[in-house]
Design a protein around this motif. Structure first.
Motif, mmCIF file in Angstrom:
data_model
loop_
_atom_site.group_PDB
_atom_site.id
_atom_site.type_symbol
_atom_site.label_atom_id
_atom_site.label_comp_id
_atom_site.label_asym_id
_atom_site.label_seq_id
_atom_site.Cartn_x
_atom_site.Cartn_y
_atom_site.Cartn_z
ATOM 1 N N LEU A 7 68.633 46.651 4.775
ATOM 2 C CA LEU A 7 67.879 45.564 5.402
ATOM 3 C C LEU A 7 66.402 45.767 5.101
ATOM 4 C CD1 LEU A 7 69.579 45.771 8.921
ATOM 5 C CD2 LEU A 7 70.204 44.256 7.028
ATOM 6 N N ASP A 8 65.724 44.702 4.729
ATOM 7 C CA ASP A 8 64.288 44.877 4.515
ATOM 8 C C ASP A 8 63.573 44.832 5.859
ATOM 9 O OD1 ASP A 8 63.519 42.251 5.216
ATOM 10 O OD2 ASP A 8 63.402 41.579 3.159
ATOM 11 N N ILE A 9 62.326 45.223 5.848
ATOM 12 C CA ILE A 9 61.570 45.371 7.085
ATOM 13 C C ILE A 9 61.509 44.066 7.882
ATOM 14 C CG2 ILE A 9 59.318 44.969 6.012
ATOM 15 C CD1 ILE A 9 58.241 47.200 7.938
ATOM 16 N N GLY A 10 61.450 42.939 7.169
ATOM 17 C CA GLY A 10 61.420 41.654 7.866
ATOM 18 C C GLY A 10 62.711 41.379 8.618
ATOM 19 N N GLU A 11 63.842 41.717 8.004
ATOM 20 C CA GLU A 11 65.138 41.512 8.651
ATOM 21 C C GLU A 11 65.303 42.455 9.843
ATOM 22 O OE1 GLU A 11 68.919 39.832 9.365
ATOM 23 O OE2 GLU A 11 67.138 39.124 8.313
ATOM 24 N N VAL A 12 64.873 43.699 9.693
ATOM 25 C CA VAL A 12 64.945 44.649 10.804
ATOM 26 C C VAL A 12 64.059 44.163 11.953
ATOM 27 C CG1 VAL A 12 64.441 47.016 11.548
ATOM 28 C CG2 VAL A 12 65.555 46.612 9.341
ATOM 29 N N ALA A 13 62.878 43.673 11.609
ATOM 30 C CA ALA A 13 61.983 43.146 12.641
ATOM 31 C C ALA A 13 62.629 41.964 13.359
ATOM 32 C CB ALA A 13 60.654 42.730 12.011
ATOM 33 N N ARG A 14 63.220 41.066 12.601
ATOM 34 C CA ARG A 14 63.864 39.893 13.207
ATOM 35 C C ARG A 14 65.007 40.298 14.121
ATOM 36 N NH1 ARG A 14 68.059 36.823 12.879
ATOM 37 N NH2 ARG A 14 69.022 37.828 11.096
ATOM 38 N N ARG A 15 65.870 41.180 13.649
ATOM 39 C CA ARG A 15 67.043 41.575 14.433
ATOM 40 C C ARG A 15 66.688 42.429 15.641
ATOM 41 N NH1 ARG A 15 72.023 43.234 10.447
ATOM 42 N NH2 ARG A 15 71.968 41.415 9.090
ATOM 43 N N SER A 16 65.653 43.236 15.521
ATOM 44 C CA SER A 16 65.295 44.131 16.625
ATOM 45 C C SER A 16 64.341 43.488 17.613
ATOM 46 C CB SER A 16 64.663 45.414 16.081
ATOM 47 O OG SER A 16 63.395 45.135 15.496
ATOM 48 N N ARG A 37 62.628 51.329 -0.863
ATOM 49 C CA ARG A 37 61.800 50.127 -0.968
ATOM 50 C C ARG A 37 62.480 49.115 -1.885
ATOM 51 N NH1 ARG A 37 56.691 50.078 1.047
ATOM 52 N NH2 ARG A 37 55.911 52.066 1.783
ATOM 53 N N ASN A 38 62.212 47.880 -1.579
ATOM 54 C CA ASN A 38 62.621 46.771 -2.432
ATOM 55 C C ASN A 38 61.313 46.096 -2.821
ATOM 56 O OD1 ASN A 38 63.803 44.687 -3.749
ATOM 57 N ND2 ASN A 38 64.742 43.753 -1.934
ATOM 58 N N GLY A 39 60.761 46.485 -3.950
ATOM 59 C CA GLY A 39 59.416 46.053 -4.306
ATOM 60 C C GLY A 39 58.443 46.775 -3.393
ATOM 61 N N LEU A 40 57.640 46.025 -2.682
ATOM 62 C CA LEU A 40 56.679 46.623 -1.749
ATOM 63 C C LEU A 40 57.222 46.698 -0.324
ATOM 64 C CD1 LEU A 40 53.383 44.903 -2.975
ATOM 65 C CD2 LEU A 40 54.185 47.229 -3.450
ATOM 66 N N ARG A 41 58.388 46.153 -0.097
ATOM 67 C CA ARG A 41 58.942 46.092 1.270
ATOM 68 C C ARG A 41 59.860 47.280 1.537
ATOM 69 N NH1 ARG A 41 58.336 40.841 3.532
ATOM 70 N NH2 ARG A 41 60.121 41.179 4.879
ATOM 71 N N ARG A 42 59.659 47.884 2.692
ATOM 72 C CA ARG A 42 60.533 48.973 3.121
ATOM 73 C C ARG A 42 61.932 48.433 3.359
ATOM 74 N NH1 ARG A 42 55.506 49.896 5.211
ATOM 75 N NH2 ARG A 42 54.856 52.045 5.602
ATOM 76 N N THR A 43 62.929 49.276 3.091
ATOM 77 C CA THR A 43 64.311 48.918 3.395
ATOM 78 C C THR A 43 64.908 49.998 4.289
ATOM 79 O OG1 THR A 43 65.100 49.978 1.362
ATOM 80 C CG2 THR A 43 64.692 47.597 1.275
#
Length: 140
Positions: A7-16, A37-43
């Motif tokens: 899950l990228d950081i945005g998805e983790v933020a959304r779900r949590s 990382r997926n590009g610049l985004r943490r996973t």
């Protein structure tokens, strides 16, 4: 489960329900770790959501971040941490009792016919109980 997609950081933020900045803060404090990382985004692995649930619960209980790290790594032999958890639970019991008294006094005020409401002996007694409980909670 290694086959689960990261899950990228945005998805983790959304779900949590936590802001990405909170996730980065928890990472900096060692409470969570990205998988990569997926590009610049943490996973993150999906299991991070369970860990974040524990962190959120501990924060709601009033534990500081440094204590949460110890809590997440606690073993049954950590007597010092267990003692602090017991003390915090007792503090929460007192807070719950104080809030219950406050709730009850407000409910009474909502239906009281005494004029003025604040002069009602029952209300004053209830508020006195709330105030007495509050002063006990701050007494060293």
């Amino acid at each position: 489960m290694p086959d689960e997609p990261l899950l990228d950081i945005g998805e983790v933020a959304r779900r949590s329900g936590l802001a990405p900045s909170a996730l980065r803060f928890y990472e900096k404090k060692g409470l969570i770790a990205p998988e990569g990382r997926n590009g610049l985004r943490r996973t993150y692995r999906p299991e991070v959501l369970e860990r974040l649930g524990l962190i959120t619960c501990a924060r709601s209980a009033g534990l500081p971040v440094a204590e949460i790290g110890r809590f997440l790594a606690a073993r049954p032999s950590d007597g010092d941490l267990r003692d602090r958890m017991t003390t915090r639970a007792e503090d929460l019991d007192e807070q719950i009792a104080r809030l219950t008294r406050l709730r009850d006094s407000l409910r009474h005020a909502a239906v009281c016919t005494h004029e003025p409401i604040v002069a009602c002996p029952d209300f004053q007694r209830a508020i006195g109980n709330v105030a007495a409980g509050a002063s006990r909670a701050v007494t060293p």
